[in-house]
Motif scaffolding. Structure first.
Motif, PDB file in Angstrom:
ATOM      1  N   ALA A   1      -5.730 -18.822  -9.388  1.00  0.00           N
ATOM      2  CA  ALA A   1      -6.584 -19.376  -8.340  1.00  0.00           C
ATOM      3  C   ALA A   1      -6.631 -18.474  -7.115  1.00  0.00           C
ATOM      4  CB  ALA A   1      -6.099 -20.768  -7.946  1.00  0.00           C
ATOM      5  N   VAL A   2      -5.699 -17.518  -7.037  1.00  0.00           N
ATOM      6  CA  VAL A   2      -5.642 -16.578  -5.914  1.00  0.00           C
ATOM      7  C   VAL A   2      -6.303 -15.274  -6.334  1.00  0.00           C
ATOM      8  CG1 VAL A   2      -4.160 -15.314  -4.323  1.00  0.00           C
ATOM      9  CG2 VAL A   2      -3.504 -17.612  -5.091  1.00  0.00           C
ATOM     10  N   ASN A   3      -7.273 -14.828  -5.568  1.00  0.00           N
ATOM     11  CA  ASN A   3      -7.970 -13.574  -5.851  1.00  0.00           C
ATOM     12  C   ASN A   3      -7.814 -12.616  -4.667  1.00  0.00           C
ATOM     13  OD1 ASN A   3      -9.460 -14.289  -8.417  1.00  0.00           O
ATOM     14  ND2 ASN A   3     -10.196 -15.922  -7.065  1.00  0.00           N
ATOM     15  N   THR A   4      -7.500 -11.369  -4.959  1.00  0.00           N
ATOM     16  CA  THR A   4      -7.483 -10.334  -3.935  1.00  0.00           C
ATOM     17  C   THR A   4      -8.883  -9.769  -3.797  1.00  0.00           C
ATOM     18  OG1 THR A   4      -5.158  -9.765  -4.325  1.00  0.00           O
ATOM     19  CG2 THR A   4      -6.527  -8.097  -3.268  1.00  0.00           C
ATOM     20  N   THR A   5      -9.458  -9.894  -2.614  1.00  0.00           N
ATOM     21  CA  THR A   5     -10.838  -9.463  -2.398  1.00  0.00           C
ATOM     22  C   THR A   5     -10.942  -8.040  -1.866  1.00  0.00           C
ATOM     23  OG1 THR A   5     -10.792 -10.475  -0.189  1.00  0.00           O
ATOM     24  CG2 THR A   5     -11.620 -11.823  -2.014  1.00  0.00           C
ATOM     25  N   GLU A   6      -9.856  -7.538  -1.266  1.00  0.00           N
ATOM     26  CA  GLU A   6      -9.851  -6.160  -0.780  1.00  0.00           C
ATOM     27  C   GLU A   6      -8.424  -5.747  -0.461  1.00  0.00           C
ATOM     28  OE1 GLU A   6     -11.964  -5.724   2.909  1.00  0.00           O
ATOM     29  OE2 GLU A   6     -10.652  -7.093   3.982  1.00  0.00           O
ATOM     30  N   VAL A   7      -8.184  -4.456  -0.501  1.00  0.00           N
ATOM     31  CA  VAL A   7      -6.974  -3.853   0.037  1.00  0.00           C
ATOM     32  C   VAL A   7      -7.443  -2.726   0.944  1.00  0.00           C
ATOM     33  CG1 VAL A   7      -4.876  -2.552  -0.453  1.00  0.00           C
ATOM     34  CG2 VAL A   7      -5.544  -4.437  -1.956  1.00  0.00           C
ATOM     35  N   ILE A   8      -6.998  -2.751   2.202  1.00  0.00           N
ATOM     36  CA  ILE A   8      -7.570  -1.833   3.177  1.00  0.00           C
ATOM     37  C   ILE A   8      -6.488  -1.370   4.154  1.00  0.00           C
ATOM     38  CG2 ILE A   8      -8.220  -3.682   4.777  1.00  0.00           C
ATOM     39  CD1 ILE A   8     -10.808  -2.071   5.355  1.00  0.00           C
ATOM     40  N   ASP A   9      -6.672  -0.151   4.685  1.00  0.00           N
ATOM     41  CA  ASP A   9      -5.743   0.347   5.692  1.00  0.00           C
ATOM     42  C   ASP A   9      -5.794  -0.555   6.922  1.00  0.00           C
ATOM     43  OD1 ASP A   9      -7.780   1.848   7.756  1.00  0.00           O
ATOM     44  OD2 ASP A   9      -8.405   2.133   5.672  1.00  0.00           O
ATOM     45  N   ASP A  10      -4.642  -0.703   7.580  1.00  0.00           N
ATOM     46  CA  ASP A  10      -4.563  -1.587   8.734  1.00  0.00           C
ATOM     47  C   ASP A  10      -4.101  -0.808   9.960  1.00  0.00           C
ATOM     48  OD1 ASP A  10      -4.513  -3.915  10.275  1.00  0.00           O
ATOM     49  OD2 ASP A  10      -2.516  -4.491   9.610  1.00  0.00           O
ATOM     50  N   LEU A  11      -2.807  -0.668  10.166  1.00  0.00           N
ATOM     51  CA  LEU A  11      -2.304   0.024  11.350  1.00  0.00           C
ATOM     52  C   LEU A  11      -2.170   1.518  11.077  1.00  0.00           C
ATOM     53  CD1 LEU A  11      -1.191  -0.749  14.232  1.00  0.00           C
ATOM     54  CD2 LEU A  11       1.077  -0.402  13.230  1.00  0.00           C
ATOM     55  N   TRP A  12      -2.791   2.324  11.941  1.00  0.00           N
ATOM     56  CA  TRP A  12      -2.626   3.772  11.904  1.00  0.00           C
ATOM     57  C   TRP A  12      -1.609   4.161  12.967  1.00  0.00           C
ATOM     58  CZ3 TRP A  12      -5.957   7.633   9.391  1.00  0.00           C
ATOM     59  CH2 TRP A  12      -6.796   7.053   8.416  1.00  0.00           C
ATOM     60  N   LEU A  13      -0.642   4.963  12.567  1.00  0.00           N
ATOM     61  CA  LEU A  13       0.476   5.304  13.442  1.00  0.00           C
ATOM     62  C   LEU A  13       0.472   6.794  13.752  1.00  0.00           C
ATOM     63  CD1 LEU A  13       2.951   3.788  14.678  1.00  0.00           C
ATOM     64  CD2 LEU A  13       4.282   4.646  12.748  1.00  0.00           C
ATOM     65  N   ARG A  14       0.976   7.124  14.965  1.00  0.00           N
ATOM     66  CA  ARG A  14       1.085   8.522  15.381  1.00  0.00           C
ATOM     67  C   ARG A  14       2.461   8.724  16.013  1.00  0.00           C
ATOM     68  NH1 ARG A  14       1.685  13.786  17.387  1.00  0.00           N
ATOM     69  NH2 ARG A  14      -0.314  14.889  17.212  1.00  0.00           N
ATOM     70  N   LEU A  15       3.283   9.586  15.412  1.00  0.00           N
ATOM     71  CA  LEU A  15       4.573   9.918  15.999  1.00  0.00           C
ATOM     72  C   LEU A  15       4.334  10.894  17.150  1.00  0.00           C
ATOM     73  CD1 LEU A  15       5.465   8.553  13.358  1.00  0.00           C
ATOM     74  CD2 LEU A  15       7.241  10.292  13.155  1.00  0.00           C
ATOM     75  N   VAL A  16       4.466  10.394  18.375  1.00  0.00           N
ATOM     76  CA  VAL A  16       4.265  11.229  19.557  1.00  0.00           C
ATOM     77  C   VAL A  16       5.512  12.070  19.819  1.00  0.00           C
ATOM     78  CG1 VAL A  16       3.721  11.220  22.027  1.00  0.00           C
ATOM     79  CG2 VAL A  16       2.675   9.514  20.518  1.00  0.00           C
ATOM     80  N   ASP A  17       6.677  11.466  19.634  1.00  0.00           N
ATOM     81  CA  ASP A  17       7.952  12.182  19.733  1.00  0.00           C
ATOM     82  C   ASP A  17       8.630  12.047  18.372  1.00  0.00           C
ATOM     83  OD1 ASP A  17      10.629  12.987  20.128  1.00  0.00           O
ATOM     84  OD2 ASP A  17      10.631  12.319  22.211  1.00  0.00           O
ATOM     85  N   VAL A  18       8.487  13.062  17.531  1.00  0.00           N
ATOM     86  CA  VAL A  18       8.982  12.988  16.157  1.00  0.00           C
ATOM     87  C   VAL A  18      10.484  12.761  16.124  1.00  0.00           C
ATOM     88  CG1 VAL A  18       9.336  14.333  14.049  1.00  0.00           C
ATOM     89  CG2 VAL A  18       7.090  14.315  15.152  1.00  0.00           C
TER      90      VAL A  18
END
Length: 406
Positions: free
Chosen positions: A289-306
């Motif tokens: 009864a559960v259907n996955t309608t999409e999988v999509i990127d969400d949070l984009w991260l940037r390491l400013v101080d690695v």
């Protein structure tokens, strides 16, 4: 050709900059009523804009500070980049590149270790060092078919709250959820007026329901009812569209889903932006009864101080690996880092794996595998045995998830 210059936004310039952002996203300028609600969420601080020769803004990039939970539970100060746009008649002139450079340099100078955003287009931000670090899925549950297993979600009660009550109570309730998984972000006071209050007090018919357990309120859901009936199917039930659902305990989570799936005259319950590992099908006697309608990127991260970012998170059990990182925007991050269960240090030792900062940013919260990115050419492998070690070190037990739009 007119020139432009990039500088920090001054007090009093925010509304004009918001109009530039709205126009770049094909929206309308904010009315006086909308601006009155948005203004508390749009201070001048954290904003850089491009201005033409007459002092008119033609591009904007904006951010505010949140705390982001990293693997191991530590919360790092993060710049939440909440608005980036260039006016259509000023695109393709290097404005975006200049604004993003000014923003990154400012964050680095202030010691902010991370930056994060939700990308309107997936091709834009990789060149500025951002990587897709969390993913989410859309789900749709067929309501008549979705029968819950015996005893599921019966350990509390759910009640509706008025918009005014939601505005007053939900922020404190949300604070109970912070730090539960990698990728989760705090919601500072300035976030709520523009992203929550305006929605639940608006004219789109959103309702807020709160779950209460033995220790009081411990979960909430915001949803909208959409009429799906037409002449061919006048008997079809409504669609319940979930805007957000958060719970402090598994019992509260199950109780909220029980509530939604028990509402009469409903044909389906749907939601976007749900965690990839949400075990929704396990609540039901018929998991189909559960259907996955999409999988999509969400949070984009940037390491400013690695270095600071790598040292802040925890790691799994494996022999250390040496990562060689390249960052063309912030060359101070260039170098080699030995990463192991006991921590991270800079090193002059020969590298095992070589990658750019965008690739490292996408792997930082625990989503994805070094091995997969090596296959795609995003990780250069200098020692084959190091790939499995890196995957073991960076893997997290819970899939990272953000759950907050900004």
């Amino acid at each position: 050709m007119s020139e432009f210059h990039v500088r920090a936004v001054a007090e009093g310039e925010q509304r004009a900059c918001l109009d530039v952002l709205s126009q770049s996203l094909h929206g309308k300028p904010a009315s006086d009523e909308v601006w009155a609600k948005m203004a508390p969420s749009w201070p001048a601080a954290g904003k850089f804009a491009a201005f033409d020769d007459h002092g008119t803004p033609v591009g904007i990039t904006s951010s505010f500070e949140v705390e982001l939970t990293v693997p191991g539970g530590q919360k790092l100060v993060t710049a939440a980049v909440d608005g980036v746009g260039v006016r259509a008649d000023w695109t393709r002139r290097g404005i975006l590149t200049s604004m993003m450079a000014a923003q990154l340099e400012d964050l680095a100078a202030r010691g902010v270790p991370l930056a994060a955003l939700h990308a309107s287009e997936a091709v834009i931000y990789g060149r500025f060092g951002y990587g897709a670090a969390t993913f989410c899925r859309g789900v749709s549950v067929e309501r008549p078919r979705a029968q819950l297993r015996d005893g599921v979600g019966r350990e509390g009660v759910v009640r509706f709250v008025t918009p005014a009550e939601a505005v007053e109570r939900v922020p404190a309730l949300y604070n109970r959820f912070e730090g539960t998984r990698p990728g989760f972000v705090s919601r500072p006071a300035g976030w709520w007026p523009g992203f929550f209050d305006r929605v639940v007090t608006g004219d789109d018919g959103y309702r807020v329901a709160v779950h209460s357990g033995p220790d009081g309120d411990d979960g909430f859901v915001v949803y909208q009812t959409i009429d799906t009936r037409d002449r061919q199917a006048p008997e079809r039930g409504a669609l319940l569209d979930i805007r957000e659902l958060h719970a402090a305990t598994p019992q509260a989570w199950a109780g909220l889903w029980r509530f939604l799936l028990s509402i009469d005259l409903v044909s389906a319950v749907a939601g976007r932006g749900r965690p990839l590992d949400e075990p929704l099908a396990e609540l039901l006697t018929d998991p189909r009864a559960v259907n996955t309608t999409e999988v999509i990127d969400d949070l984009w991260l940037r390491l400013v101080d690695v270095f600071a970012a790598l040292r802040a998170r925890s790691y799994g059990t494996a022999e250390p690996v040496v990562l060689e990182v390249h960052d063309k925007q912030l060359p101070g991050n260039d170098g080699r880092y030995v990463v192991g269960p006991d921590g991270v240090e800079r090193t002059a030792t020969e590298a095992d794996l070589r990658l750019d900062v965008a690739t490292l940013s996408s792997l930082y919260l625990g989503h994805g595998l070094f091995g997969d990115l090596a296959l795609s050419g995003r990780v250069e492998v200098l020692d084959e045995a190091a790939v499995a070690r890196a995957d073991a070190l960076f893997h997290t037990a819970r899939t990272p998830w953000c759950g907050t739009f900004f």
